[in-house]
Motif scaffolding. Structure first.
Motif, PDB file in Angstrom:
ATOM      1  N   LYS A 273       0.841  -1.197   0.000  1.00 10.57           N
ATOM      2  CA  LYS A 273       0.000   0.000   0.000  1.00 10.57           C
ATOM      3  C   LYS A 273       0.880   1.253   0.000  1.00 10.57           C
ATOM      4  O   LYS A 273       0.730   2.141   0.826  1.00 10.57           O
ATOM      5  CB  LYS A 273      -0.924  -0.007   1.224  1.00 10.57           C
ATOM      6  CG  LYS A 273      -1.868  -1.208   1.280  1.00 10.57           C
ATOM      7  CD  LYS A 273      -2.721  -1.191   2.541  1.00 10.57           C
ATOM      8  CE  LYS A 273      -3.640  -2.398   2.592  1.00 10.57           C
ATOM      9  NZ  LYS A 273      -4.673  -2.363   1.536  1.00 10.57           N
ATOM     10  N   THR A 274       1.802   1.291  -0.956  1.00 12.20           N
ATOM     11  CA  THR A 274       2.746   2.398  -1.019  1.00 12.20           C
ATOM     12  C   THR A 274       2.047   3.720  -1.264  1.00 12.20           C
ATOM     13  O   THR A 274       2.478   4.770  -0.752  1.00 12.20           O
ATOM     14  CB  THR A 274       3.785   2.133  -2.106  1.00 12.20           C
ATOM     15  OG1 THR A 274       4.374   0.840  -1.889  1.00 12.20           O
ATOM     16  CG2 THR A 274       4.883   3.176  -2.082  1.00 12.20           C
ATOM     17  N   ALA A 275       0.977   3.710  -2.050  1.00  8.72           N
ATOM     18  CA  ALA A 275       0.230   4.951  -2.298  1.00  8.72           C
ATOM     19  C   ALA A 275      -0.346   5.504  -0.999  1.00  8.72           C
ATOM     20  O   ALA A 275      -0.369   6.730  -0.784  1.00  8.72           O
ATOM     21  CB  ALA A 275      -0.877   4.697  -3.313  1.00  8.72           C
ATOM     22  N   GLU A 276      -0.808   4.620  -0.100  1.00  7.99           N
ATOM     23  CA  GLU A 276      -1.316   5.073   1.202  1.00  7.99           C
ATOM     24  C   GLU A 276      -0.180   5.622   2.060  1.00  7.99           C
ATOM     25  O   GLU A 276      -0.370   6.577   2.817  1.00  7.99           O
ATOM     26  CB  GLU A 276      -2.035   3.927   1.905  1.00  7.99           C
ATOM     27  CG  GLU A 276      -3.327   3.506   1.226  1.00  7.99           C
ATOM     28  CD  GLU A 276      -4.063   2.445   2.012  1.00  7.99           C
ATOM     29  OE1 GLU A 276      -3.904   2.417   3.259  1.00  7.99           O
ATOM     30  OE2 GLU A 276      -4.787   1.639   1.398  1.00  7.99           O
ATOM     31  N   ALA A 277       0.985   5.003   1.963  1.00  8.94           N
ATOM     32  CA  ALA A 277       2.141   5.516   2.702  1.00  8.94           C
ATOM     33  C   ALA A 277       2.482   6.919   2.233  1.00  8.94           C
ATOM     34  O   ALA A 277       2.783   7.817   3.044  1.00  8.94           O
ATOM     35  CB  ALA A 277       3.334   4.578   2.513  1.00  8.94           C
ATOM     36  N   LEU A 278       2.425   7.137   0.938  1.00 14.12           N
ATOM     37  CA  LEU A 278       2.698   8.464   0.394  1.00 14.12           C
ATOM     38  C   LEU A 278       1.671   9.478   0.890  1.00 14.12           C
ATOM     39  O   LEU A 278       2.026  10.594   1.268  1.00 14.12           O
ATOM     40  CB  LEU A 278       2.689   8.409  -1.135  1.00 14.12           C
ATOM     41  CG  LEU A 278       2.903   9.738  -1.851  1.00 14.12           C
ATOM     42  CD1 LEU A 278       4.280  10.297  -1.544  1.00 14.12           C
ATOM     43  CD2 LEU A 278       2.713   9.574  -3.350  1.00 14.12           C
ATOM     44  N   ALA A 279       0.414   9.068   0.902  1.00  9.66           N
ATOM     45  CA  ALA A 279      -0.640   9.977   1.369  1.00  9.66           C
ATOM     46  C   ALA A 279      -0.413  10.359   2.829  1.00  9.66           C
ATOM     47  O   ALA A 279      -0.601  11.527   3.217  1.00  9.66           O
ATOM     48  CB  ALA A 279      -2.007   9.327   1.183  1.00  9.66           C
ATOM     49  N   LEU A 280      -0.006   9.400   3.655  1.00  8.28           N
ATOM     50  CA  LEU A 280       0.251   9.682   5.071  1.00  8.28           C
ATOM     51  C   LEU A 280       1.394  10.674   5.221  1.00  8.28           C
ATOM     52  O   LEU A 280       1.296  11.650   5.988  1.00  8.28           O
ATOM     53  CB  LEU A 280       0.572   8.376   5.796  1.00  8.28           C
ATOM     54  CG  LEU A 280       1.055   8.498   7.245  1.00  8.28           C
ATOM     55  CD1 LEU A 280      -0.005   9.185   8.112  1.00  8.28           C
ATOM     56  CD2 LEU A 280       1.407   7.125   7.823  1.00  8.28           C
ATOM     57  N   LEU A 281       2.481  10.452   4.491  1.00 16.08           N
ATOM     58  CA  LEU A 281       3.637  11.338   4.590  1.00 16.08           C
ATOM     59  C   LEU A 281       3.298  12.746   4.092  1.00 16.08           C
ATOM     60  O   LEU A 281       3.718  13.749   4.693  1.00 16.08           O
ATOM     61  CB  LEU A 281       4.807  10.761   3.803  1.00 16.08           C
ATOM     62  CG  LEU A 281       5.463   9.510   4.417  1.00 16.08           C
ATOM     63  CD1 LEU A 281       6.400   8.850   3.419  1.00 16.08           C
ATOM     64  CD2 LEU A 281       6.198   9.857   5.703  1.00 16.08           C
ATOM     65  N   LYS A 282       2.558  12.830   3.024  1.00 10.06           N
ATOM     66  CA  LYS A 282       2.179  14.146   2.501  1.00 10.06           C
ATOM     67  C   LYS A 282       1.261  14.872   3.484  1.00 10.06           C
ATOM     68  O   LYS A 282       1.343  16.094   3.644  1.00 10.06           O
ATOM     69  CB  LYS A 282       1.505  13.988   1.138  1.00 10.06           C
ATOM     70  CG  LYS A 282       2.468  13.516   0.058  1.00 10.06           C
ATOM     71  CD  LYS A 282       1.762  13.206  -1.245  1.00 10.06           C
ATOM     72  CE  LYS A 282       1.329  14.473  -1.951  1.00 10.06           C
ATOM     73  NZ  LYS A 282       0.798  14.161  -3.310  1.00 10.06           N
TER      74      LYS A 282
END
Length: 892
Positions: A284-293
């Protein structure tokens, strides 16, 4: 239908596009999860610069050593903030000479620099100056088992080792110090030992050191605060390490545990970073990106984003190289970050550049631009020699170009060269990718299993290995389906599609692609076009659409000939992205489509010889271009008939000439339905007729037609008398859903000579052909079949001599065999034989034929057909019929 070798391109689309394992390098493209999440030994945010940041190996000499001179040389290019940090490092290590040199450099830039001025003021000649190698000398005494004469110097050497990321050596030195110098006393350097264990991620040992330190009653308040903070960090890290161990092989469980942890500690950096890692591990790398952003947006206005490196690595995992590079450049330029973080950012900038260029090279290879792709790889290798990531891209490029064995050879050599490091092979996923490209699916699975069985591989590498079996299975099932369709075994293709649906769900691209191909094989070209066009719109830009050939065929069968031609031309234009056989097939299919769509002219001469005489026929047809839904054809032909003997009491001329000419008008009613009318003249009669059906395009089609005053071919004798007939023809045939070809024809005709009614005939034929094997690059097409013919002619007047000039009944059934082969891009060969039993004559009969085509260009061809049939139309006994035809065709 396209060749199965298109699977190579689809495999790479999956491998490189969906999961990014094609060229990913363990611990190279991105650091391992342990490298990303640096141990938090001094602060909750280790990426930020702290007092004493640095890695220099400090020896505290009286005068500058050669190494320190190099440090000073590079220090001249450092910023003021970096020099201040470096000064504090040397202050902590007690290196008076370096303190003096850096302080003077700072004061030269900033005369009132407080730290430099304070240090210089304290260096009024009273400070102790140690000789070169002093710290190493004292450390070696302890390591030799002697009590330390200067414990502080030994501790300073240990701190230097920690700062230079040599924590294992630091631990050994500190433990030796405790053993030799403080065997029964309180160890005064527990904090250093705790830091060293933290750097090694030995959380239990770190916790024990910090806990022991906190029990000391005389601990200064500031030390107690600092150590308590470190103890809190170690507790969380120890908990995370325990979760990692429990969930090592279960990304879902890791994700669930990280969710609980972050719910408990929503603002704790370790919990946040672990959550990001678990999201990535769970795919779920896209979710990880959303969290970091989201975290970055919530911290707007702060000097720097604490998780900047993690954000950059997440962009890398998503193959968003420009975004990753921008993040790392921002980190590298910001002095708020530690030197270590900025050094890692510099490496990540290089990695992003390599990855972007490597992906571009593979994209060029996907379109068959091998010189361009190779040149790009050559440039990368010159710029980054011995870089593992570049090496992996080179192996991937070799595999794409059909040089998989060479790629494996290079990987084997690289494995041997790296074996001395004691680390797992960082290119193990590339080995799996190369095997996948070579369609060695069991070997590919085994290669990825090595990663899953080796606990030293990080979570990012394991994620790729966990994804790989499913992706390999997708490619494997897709290949099974394509192989079945190539062999015209639709049932097997449907079974592969059912397995794809069961294992990967209805939205799997492979399933949709295979189902579209099955629709085409089942003679539903309109539905196939719709499905294939939808898939083409979503095709990654790493190469041509993998089903271009099938889309072209579907276009042609639905009357969209111009789009079919363009699709075939796309294959030919990017021919090096396909196998030589696929390119050759595209040429042959394009050639068959050109006369359907473009204006063309064809001419042929045929000669038929049998016992009663011979007939030579010359004909020419011109087809105009399409004007919207209309097209015209002009035709003319002449017959030259030579009878060998008097067949009855009817007087025949020795040579008779017949000439006809006319025009046809074709109208497309729908994409697959047309009507055709014709009007012309012979020497004595008006020719007319019409036909309807989907006869304009290949595939399974039908037609019904009527011809008035057409030339009768019941026998050569009737042809010599210029016999004419009105005729009805019905036809149905083409490829069936499976390894079968069908051709059914029926007709009825009414024959006359002049104004004399000869009689009427009715009959039909059925040809059913079974494909034993379809043609591939290495084999011809071979077919066997059944052919049955029945025809009966009823004379209008049994007393007339005219019915005696034809065979009143034909009734035969038999077996046929055919051999078809594209010899190369220019030549095509076809041979067929047949053996029949004639029930009307109680005899065995046979046929044989040979056809050879040659294309000078795609729009200009010549051909010759030879055919022998033991059942001639001769009225006498014995003798068969031999027919030869030669022709030319040119499209414009």
């Amino acid at each position: 239908m396209k060749s199965v070798s298109i699977l190579t391109r689809f495999a790479w689309t999956l491998v490189l596009g969906l999961v990014g394992i094609g060229v990913a390098i363990a611990q190279t493209t991105e650091p391992s999860s342990e490298e990303i999440r640096r141990p938090m030994t001094t602060t909750l945010f280790p990426d930020f610069a702290q007092p004493g940041d640095g890695k220099e190996d400090i020896k505290a000499p009286e005068a500058l050593t050669e190494k320190e001179k190099l440090v000073m040389k590079s220090a001249a290019d450092m910023s003021t903030d970096d020099l201040t940090d470096l000064l504090q490092v040397y202050e902590r290590m007690g290196n008076v000479a370096m303190q003096q040199a850096i302080s003077l450099m700072l004061l030269d830039r900033v005369p009132d620099h407080p730290i430099a001025r304070q240090l210089i003021h304290g260096m009024d000649g009273t400070a102790e100056v140690r000789k070169p190698g002093y710290l190493t000398e004292k450390a070696n005494e302890v390591l030799a088992g002697k009590p330390a004469s200067d414990p502080e110097a030994v501790a300073a050497e240990a701190r230097s080792l920690i700062a230079s990321r040599q924590s294992e050596q630091a631990i050994a030195l500190l433990e030796a110090l405790r053993r030799t110098t403080f065997p029964s006393q309180r160890f005064p350097f527990l904090e250093d030992l705790g830091y060293a264990h933290s750097e090694r991620q030995q959380w239990n040992e770190a916790a024990a050191a910090f806990a022991d330190l906190l029990t000391q009653e005389d601990l200064p308040p500031e030390t107690q605060k600092r150590v308590s903070q470190q103890m809190d960090i170690v507790r969380v890290e120890r908990r995370i390490a325990s979760i990692r161990k429990r969930t090592y092989a279960d990304p879902t469980a890791a994700l669930r545990e990280s969710e609980s942890l972050i719910a408990e500690l929503p603002n704790h950096p370790s919990a946040i970073i672990f959550r990001v890692e678990c999201l990535q591990y769970a795919g779920k790398t896209a979710e990880a990106l959303a969290l970091l952003k989201q975290l970055k947006d919530s911290g707007a206005g702060t000097p720097a984003f604490a998780y900047q490196r993690h954000l950059g690595y997440t962009y890398q995992q998503l193959k968003q190289w420009d975004e990753a590079r921008a993040i790392f450049e921002e980190l590298h330029a910001n002095p708020v970050f530690s030197r270590e973080a900025r050094e890692d950012a510099s490496k990540a900038i290089t990695s992003s550049s390599i990855s972007k260029a490597g992906e571009a090279a593979l994209a060029a290879a996907g379109f068959g631009e091998w010189e361009k792709a190779s040149a790009m790889m050559d440039e990368l290798e010159r710029e980054y020699p011995d870089n593992l990531e570049v090496f992996s891209y080179r192996c991937s490029l070799l595999a794409r170009s059909g040089q998989g064995e060479e790629a494996l050879r290079r990987l084997t050599e690289k494995r041997a060269a790296l074996s001395s490091t004691g680390k797992p092979f960082p290119l193990q996923d590339t080995v799996g990718d190369v095997h996948t490209a070579m369609k060695r699916f069991d070997e590919a699975r085994a290669a990825y299993q090595v990663i899953l069985d080796e606990p030293r591989y990080d979570w990012a590498m394991r994620r790729r290995a966990l994804d790989a079996p499913a992706l390999i299975r997708r490619v494997e099932l897709l290949e099974e389906g394509f192989l079945a369709l190539r062999d015209r075994r639709v049932d097997r293709a449907k079974q592969a599609a059912a397995s794809l649906h069961e294992e990967f769900g209805p939205e799997a691209r492979e399933l949709k692609l295979l189902r579209a191909e099955v629709l085409l094989a089942q003679n539903h070209p309109g539905r196939a076009v719709t499905a294939l066009e939808q898939l083409k719109e979503k095709t990654p830009a790493t190469g041509p659409f993998e089903a271009n050939s099938s889309l072209a065929t579907a276009y042609l069968r639905t009357g969209r000939a111009e789009e079919a031609l363009q699709a075939y031309k796309d294959i030919i234009e990017h021919h090096r992205a396909y196998t030589p056989y696929e390119n050759m097939q595209a040429h042959w299919e394009l050639r068959a489509a050109l006369p359907i769509q473009k204006q063309n002219v064809s001419a042929a001469v045929s000669h038929r010889n049998e016992q009663d005489g011979s007939a030579t026929r010359a004909e020419m047809i011109y087809s105009s271009p399409w004007w919207g839904a209309w097209r015209a054809q002009v035709f003319t032909h002449g017959d030259f008939i030579n009878l060998k003997s008097t067949l009855s009491n009817i007087a025949f001329p020795s040579i008779e000439e017949r000439i006809e000419a006319g025009a046809r008008l074709q109208r497309r009613i729908t994409e697959a339905f047309a009507i055709e009318t014709h009007l012309g003249s012979s020497q004595d009669d008006i020719l007319y007729g019409a036909r309807i059906g989907n006869f304009l395009y290949p595939g399974l089609n039908w037609s019904a037609g009527f011809s008035g005053n057409a030339r009768s071919t019941e026998s050569i004798a009737l042809e010599a008398l210029d016999a004419r007939e009105n005729r009805i023809d019905l036809a149905f045939g083409g490829p069936l859903s499976g390894p079968w070809n069908l051709d059914i024809r029926a007709s009825a005709n009414w024959v006359r000579v002049g104004k004399t009614n000869v009689g009427r005939g009715i009959g039909g034929s059925l040809a059913l052909e079974y494909l034993v094997q379809t043609e591939t690059e290495k084999r011809p097409e071979i077919a066997i079949g059944y052919l049955g013919e029945y025809r009966r002619f009823t004379p209008a007047d049994v007393t007339s001599s005219l019915p005696s000039l034809l065979d009143t009944e034909t009734h035969r059934h038999g077996l046929t065999a055919a051999y078809r082969r594209n010899l190369n891009e220019a030549w095509r060969l076809q041979a067929n034989v047949g053996a029949f039993y004639a029930f009307d004559e109680s005899t065995l009969q046979y046929t044989a034929g040979l056809s050879l085509q040659h294309y000078f260009t795609d729009d200009f061809m010549a051909y010759i057909d030879l055919r022998y049939d033991s059942n001639s139309r001769s009225l006498g006994e014995g003798g068969g019929a031999f027919e030869a035809t030669a022709g030319l065709s040119k499209a414009f």
